[in-house]
Design a protein around this motif. Structure first.
Motif, mmCIF file in Angstrom:
data_model
loop_
_atom_site.group_PDB
_atom_site.id
_atom_site.type_symbol
_atom_site.label_atom_id
_atom_site.label_comp_id
_atom_site.label_asym_id
_atom_site.label_seq_id
_atom_site.Cartn_x
_atom_site.Cartn_y
_atom_site.Cartn_z
ATOM 1 N N ILE A 77 0.850 -1.202 0.000
ATOM 2 C CA ILE A 77 0.000 0.000 0.000
ATOM 3 C C ILE A 77 0.883 1.249 0.000
ATOM 4 N N THR A 78 1.718 1.310 -1.012
ATOM 5 C CA THR A 78 2.608 2.458 -1.185
ATOM 6 C C THR A 78 2.491 2.998 -2.604
ATOM 7 N N VAL A 79 2.797 4.270 -2.737
ATOM 8 C CA VAL A 79 2.833 4.920 -4.035
ATOM 9 C C VAL A 79 4.163 5.658 -4.134
ATOM 10 N N ASP A 80 4.964 5.310 -5.108
ATOM 11 C CA ASP A 80 6.274 5.920 -5.278
ATOM 12 C C ASP A 80 6.275 6.899 -6.441
ATOM 13 N N LEU A 81 7.159 7.867 -6.350
ATOM 14 C CA LEU A 81 7.360 8.815 -7.440
ATOM 15 C C LEU A 81 8.847 8.878 -7.726
ATOM 16 N N LEU A 82 9.247 8.330 -8.868
ATOM 17 C CA LEU A 82 10.646 8.374 -9.282
ATOM 18 C C LEU A 82 10.834 9.610 -10.138
ATOM 19 N N MET A 83 11.734 10.467 -9.719
ATOM 20 C CA MET A 83 11.944 11.733 -10.405
ATOM 21 C C MET A 83 13.361 11.766 -10.977
ATOM 22 N N LYS A 84 13.472 11.922 -12.281
ATOM 23 C CA LYS A 84 14.763 11.984 -12.955
ATOM 24 C C LYS A 84 14.958 13.362 -13.571
ATOM 25 N N SER A 85 16.209 13.648 -13.909
ATOM 26 C CA SER A 85 16.535 14.924 -14.564
ATOM 27 C C SER A 85 15.902 16.100 -13.833
ATOM 28 N N LEU A 86 16.079 16.116 -12.527
ATOM 29 C CA LEU A 86 15.459 17.154 -11.717
ATOM 30 C C LEU A 86 15.985 18.532 -12.066
ATOM 31 N N LYS A 87 15.096 19.515 -11.976
ATOM 32 C CA LYS A 87 15.413 20.901 -12.292
ATOM 33 C C LYS A 87 15.117 21.762 -11.070
ATOM 34 N N PRO A 88 15.725 22.927 -10.983
ATOM 35 C CA PRO A 88 15.424 23.820 -9.849
ATOM 36 C C PRO A 88 13.940 24.133 -9.724
ATOM 37 N N GLU A 89 13.236 24.202 -10.846
ATOM 38 C CA GLU A 89 11.801 24.499 -10.787
ATOM 39 C C GLU A 89 10.977 23.342 -10.239
ATOM 40 N N ASP A 90 11.583 22.202 -9.995
ATOM 41 C CA ASP A 90 10.896 21.083 -9.349
ATOM 42 C C ASP A 90 10.901 21.223 -7.824
ATOM 43 N N THR A 91 11.573 22.220 -7.328
ATOM 44 C CA THR A 91 11.658 22.448 -5.884
ATOM 45 C C THR A 91 10.287 22.726 -5.284
ATOM 46 N N GLY A 92 10.040 22.146 -4.121
ATOM 47 C CA GLY A 92 8.789 22.375 -3.421
ATOM 48 C C GLY A 92 8.531 21.297 -2.388
ATOM 49 N N ILE A 93 7.427 21.440 -1.689
ATOM 50 C CA ILE A 93 6.984 20.383 -0.780
ATOM 51 C C ILE A 93 6.105 19.450 -1.594
ATOM 52 N N TYR A 94 6.415 18.180 -1.545
ATOM 53 C CA TYR A 94 5.659 17.181 -2.302
ATOM 54 C C TYR A 94 4.687 16.461 -1.369
ATOM 55 N N PHE A 95 3.440 16.439 -1.781
ATOM 56 C CA PHE A 95 2.376 15.832 -0.994
ATOM 57 C C PHE A 95 1.762 14.648 -1.737
ATOM 58 N N CYS A 96 1.393 13.663 -0.968
ATOM 59 C CA CYS A 96 0.648 12.523 -1.487
ATOM 60 C C CYS A 96 -0.811 12.700 -1.069
ATOM 61 N N GLY A 97 -1.731 12.471 -2.000
ATOM 62 C CA GLY A 97 -3.136 12.634 -1.685
ATOM 63 C C GLY A 97 -3.984 11.485 -2.197
ATOM 64 N N LEU A 98 -5.114 11.279 -1.530
ATOM 65 C CA LEU A 98 -6.067 10.236 -1.916
ATOM 66 C C LEU A 98 -7.366 10.892 -2.347
ATOM 67 N N ASN A 99 -7.864 10.482 -3.500
ATOM 68 C CA ASN A 99 -9.167 10.950 -3.957
ATOM 69 C C ASN A 99 -10.089 9.749 -4.108
ATOM 70 N N ARG A 100 -11.154 9.732 -3.323
ATOM 71 C CA ARG A 100 -12.072 8.594 -3.340
ATOM 72 C C ARG A 100 -12.937 8.548 -4.591
ATOM 73 N N ASN A 101 -12.963 9.654 -5.354
ATOM 74 C CA ASN A 101 -13.847 9.724 -6.519
ATOM 75 C C ASN A 101 -13.144 9.479 -7.841
ATOM 76 N N GLY A 102 -11.856 9.185 -7.811
ATOM 77 C CA GLY A 102 -11.162 8.882 -9.045
ATOM 78 C C GLY A 102 -10.236 10.000 -9.486
ATOM 79 N N TYR A 103 -9.890 9.970 -10.774
ATOM 80 C CA TYR A 103 -8.897 10.881 -11.340
ATOM 81 C C TYR A 103 -9.330 12.337 -11.197
ATOM 82 N N GLU A 104 -8.474 13.120 -10.518
ATOM 83 C CA GLU A 104 -8.688 14.544 -10.357
ATOM 84 C C GLU A 104 -7.335 15.233 -10.254
ATOM 85 N N THR A 105 -7.235 16.421 -10.820
ATOM 86 C CA THR A 105 -5.991 17.188 -10.716
ATOM 87 C C THR A 105 -6.137 18.403 -9.818
#
Length: 123
Positions: A77-105
């Motif tokens: 019950i894990t979700v991973d995010l592999l990030m390659k070729s990182l750029k300075p604009e990728d800087t930030g706090i990264y959050f994991c979220g659950l949506n019970r209703n399906g695909y949402e951005t």
């Protein structure tokens, strides 16, 4: 109520790679959607990548497509995010979220969040 805990964030250099992990406690159903978002200082929380728990179908924002890969492990019950070729604009706090209703951005539609993990990419 599903509890989410992110880990893996740290300071890296421009061009480096990093793997973030989100561990969930509680039941996640096949209709649920897990998303990774990031938030830079003074900016709104933005969608980065997501995955349908049941089918494994993945979605990415244009800014990370081809560089980031999201995956899930149903047994752990894990979700991973592999990030390659990182750029300075990728800087930030990264959050994991659950949506019970399906695909949402849109972050406000999510039902559960972790506390976040800081990713800093220096140039």
């Amino acid at each position: 109520q599903v509890q989410l805990v992110e880990s893996g964030g740290r300071l890296v250099q421009d061009g480096d790679f990093l793997r973030l992990s989100c561990e969930a406690s509680g039941r996640i159903y096949s209709s649920h959607f897990m998303g990774w978002f990031r938030q830079a200082p003074g900016k709104e929380r933005e969608f980065v990548a997501g995955i349908r728990w049941g089918t494994g179908k993945t979605y990415y924002s244009d800014s990370v497509k081809g560089r980031f890969t999201i995956s899930r492990d149903s047994a752990k019950i894990t979700v991973d995010l592999l990030m390659k070729s990182l750029k300075p604009e990728d800087t930030g706090i990264y959050f994991c979220g659950l949506n019970r209703n399906g695909y949402e951005t849109t972050a406000t539609t999510y039902n559960s969040w972790g506390q976040g993990t800081q990713v800093t990419v220096s140039s």
